[in-house]
Design a protein around this motif. Structure first.
Motif, PDB file in Angstrom:
ATOM      1  N   GLU A   1      35.738 -40.300 -83.856  1.00 28.58           N
ATOM      2  CA  GLU A   1      34.653 -39.518 -84.532  1.00 28.58           C
ATOM      3  C   GLU A   1      33.714 -39.278 -83.437  1.00 28.58           C
ATOM      4  O   GLU A   1      33.063 -40.498 -83.193  1.00 28.58           O
ATOM      5  CB  GLU A   1      34.290 -39.891 -85.894  1.00 28.58           C
ATOM      6  CG  GLU A   1      33.620 -38.896 -86.564  1.00 28.58           C
ATOM      7  CD  GLU A   1      33.179 -39.346 -88.039  1.00 28.58           C
ATOM      8  OE1 GLU A   1      32.114 -38.775 -88.620  1.00 28.58           O
ATOM      9  OE2 GLU A   1      33.880 -40.175 -88.483  1.00 28.58           O
TER      10      GLU A   1
ATOM     11  N   GLY B   1      32.914 -30.209 -87.994  1.00 30.35           N
ATOM     12  CA  GLY B   1      31.966 -29.973 -88.896  1.00 30.35           C
ATOM     13  C   GLY B   1      31.003 -28.769 -88.887  1.00 30.35           C
ATOM     14  O   GLY B   1      30.993 -28.100 -88.016  1.00 30.35           O
TER      15      GLY B   1
ATOM     16  N   LEU C   1      42.437 -33.675 -83.312  1.00 29.64           N
ATOM     17  CA  LEU C   1      41.369 -33.133 -84.238  1.00 29.64           C
ATOM     18  C   LEU C   1      42.037 -32.778 -85.423  1.00 29.64           C
ATOM     19  O   LEU C   1      43.041 -31.911 -85.521  1.00 29.64           O
ATOM     20  CB  LEU C   1      41.040 -32.098 -83.280  1.00 29.64           C
ATOM     21  CG  LEU C   1      39.580 -31.644 -83.632  1.00 29.64           C
ATOM     22  CD1 LEU C   1      38.471 -32.923 -83.595  1.00 29.64           C
ATOM     23  CD2 LEU C   1      39.001 -30.563 -82.867  1.00 29.64           C
ATOM     24  N   ARG C   2      41.286 -33.009 -86.626  1.00 31.90           N
ATOM     25  CA  ARG C   2      41.445 -32.471 -87.823  1.00 31.90           C
ATOM     26  C   ARG C   2      40.235 -31.724 -88.438  1.00 31.90           C
ATOM     27  O   ARG C   2      40.553 -30.802 -89.419  1.00 31.90           O
ATOM     28  CB  ARG C   2      42.083 -33.673 -88.871  1.00 31.90           C
ATOM     29  CG  ARG C   2      43.133 -34.545 -88.646  1.00 31.90           C
ATOM     30  CD  ARG C   2      43.570 -35.628 -89.502  1.00 31.90           C
ATOM     31  NE  ARG C   2      42.195 -36.655 -89.495  1.00 31.90           N
ATOM     32  CZ  ARG C   2      41.565 -36.665 -90.641  1.00 31.90           C
ATOM     33  NH1 ARG C   2      41.581 -35.911 -91.759  1.00 31.90           N
ATOM     34  NH2 ARG C   2      40.575 -37.613 -90.776  1.00 31.90           N
ATOM     35  N   GLU C   3      39.225 -32.234 -88.199  1.00 26.90           N
ATOM     36  CA  GLU C   3      38.134 -31.285 -88.669  1.00 26.90           C
ATOM     37  C   GLU C   3      36.908 -31.224 -87.395  1.00 26.90           C
ATOM     38  O   GLU C   3      36.485 -32.031 -86.915  1.00 26.90           O
ATOM     39  CB  GLU C   3      37.691 -32.355 -89.681  1.00 26.90           C
ATOM     40  CG  GLU C   3      36.358 -31.479 -90.508  1.00 26.90           C
ATOM     41  CD  GLU C   3      35.847 -32.409 -91.734  1.00 26.90           C
ATOM     42  OE1 GLU C   3      34.730 -32.104 -92.302  1.00 26.90           O
ATOM     43  OE2 GLU C   3      36.504 -33.344 -92.003  1.00 26.90           O
TER      44      GLU C   3
ATOM     45  N   GLU D   1      39.527 -37.208 -83.923  1.00 26.14           N
ATOM     46  CA  GLU D   1      40.023 -36.782 -85.186  1.00 26.14           C
ATOM     47  C   GLU D   1      38.908 -35.733 -85.870  1.00 26.14           C
ATOM     48  O   GLU D   1      39.211 -34.801 -86.405  1.00 26.14           O
ATOM     49  CB  GLU D   1      40.489 -37.658 -85.880  1.00 26.14           C
ATOM     50  CG  GLU D   1      41.672 -38.525 -85.582  1.00 26.14           C
ATOM     51  CD  GLU D   1      42.074 -39.487 -86.753  1.00 26.14           C
ATOM     52  OE1 GLU D   1      41.514 -39.693 -87.817  1.00 26.14           O
ATOM     53  OE2 GLU D   1      43.080 -40.193 -86.424  1.00 26.14           O
ATOM     54  N   LYS D   2      37.604 -36.143 -85.498  1.00 29.36           N
ATOM     55  CA  LYS D   2      36.718 -35.318 -86.431  1.00 29.36           C
ATOM     56  C   LYS D   2      35.272 -35.207 -85.246  1.00 29.36           C
ATOM     57  O   LYS D   2      35.049 -36.291 -84.713  1.00 29.36           O
ATOM     58  CB  LYS D   2      36.048 -35.953 -87.510  1.00 29.36           C
ATOM     59  CG  LYS D   2      35.112 -35.377 -88.225  1.00 29.36           C
ATOM     60  CD  LYS D   2      34.669 -35.995 -89.455  1.00 29.36           C
ATOM     61  CE  LYS D   2      33.453 -35.526 -90.293  1.00 29.36           C
ATOM     62  NZ  LYS D   2      32.997 -36.184 -91.463  1.00 29.36           N
TER      63      LYS D   2
END
Length: 267
Positions: free
Chosen positions: A107, A157, A153-155, A129-130
């Motif tokens: 992250e 912001g 990567l999942r998210e 991942e974030k």
């Protein structure tokens, strides 16, 4: 006394005695008249001078501080260097031009590179991942970024890349699930937005691509279910937008009805 400006110490002043000013620190120049009595600490980052005097008093301390060292490159290759950044990262660093993260981080923390206006090149590890809220906003020189499609990567912001005006393209991996509010808003130089086949994206936040004035076509993944208001507002060059049929009434699509954009829906 501490000041960002210049200091003039007039005749008769006393520094460092009981009942007087203890010390004087200035970011600019300090000028001292010849009969000033100095027993305290006088320090400046630029020029310090005593007018028309060769007299030296006991206990006087002069320390003309050098300008702080400027770091233009950041390389994080061990956990010690990462921990030294602290919770605020390098936010508002006006001199940093390149950042390379070699650690297997998962992250990028919130606000880590916020407002680094000279930051032009960023290298991220594949384990990411974030990308947190406000991770890179106002990085107005950012033009080279590790292809996001190569990350886990999942998210991404809220306002993660807002106003990164020189960013030319973004490609998202199949693992991506969520794009936060204003994630790429104001990225005026953005010309290409692509999603990997089978991308897991389900949510596009409010204002996500707002004012991306140079992107011409976007093909959204089939699994998208939420598209927030003004997600594509101000995309003046956008001609074609392919959207899942389930998103036809979503705020960010319904508001484009009379925009002139060719919107096609998948069944």
């Amino acid at each position: 006394i501490f000041t960002q400006g210049n200091v003039y110490i007039e005749s008769g002043a006393m520094i460092g005695r009981p009942g007087s000013i203890v010390s004087v620190i200035a970011r600019e120049e300090i000028t001292i008249e010849k009969d000033v009595i100095l027993h305290g600490f006088v320090s400046c980052e630029k020029i310090g001078r005593i007018l028309n005097s060769t007299q030296v008093w006991d206990g006087v301390q002069y320390s003309y501080l050098p300008l702080p060292q400027v770091r233009t490159s950041l390389v994080l290759e061990d956990w010690e260097s990462y921990e030294k950044l602290g919770e605020h990262g390098v936010r508002n660093d006006d001199f940093l031009t390149t950042a390379s993260i070699m650690l297997p981080l998962k992250e990028i923390s919130d606000s880590t590179f916020y407002g680094c206006k000279a930051l032009a090149t960023v290298t991220l590890p594949p384990e990411i991942e974030k990308i947190g809220n406000y991770a890179f906003p106002e990085c107005e020189s950012l033009a080279e970024l590790t292809a996001l499609s190569g990350l886990a990567l999942r998210e991404i912001g809220t306002s993660a890349f807002e106003n990164c005006r020189l960013l030319p393209e973004v490609s998202f991996p199949a693992s991506l699930e969520r794009l936060g509010n204003a994630a790429f808003a104001g990225c005026e130089g953005l010309k290409q937005v692509t999603f990997a086949q089978g991308c897991a994206l389900t949510e596009i936040g409010n204002h996500c691509f707002k004012d991306c004035k140079n992107v011409t076509e976007i093909l959204l993944p089939e699994g998208v279910m939420q598209i927030g208001m003004s997600a594509f507002a101000g995309c003046d060059s956008l001609q074609k937008l392919h959207v899942p049929r389930t998103c036809e009434t979503q705020p960010g699509i319904a508001e484009l009805k009379d925009s002139g954009i060719e919107i096609t829906f998948s069944e």
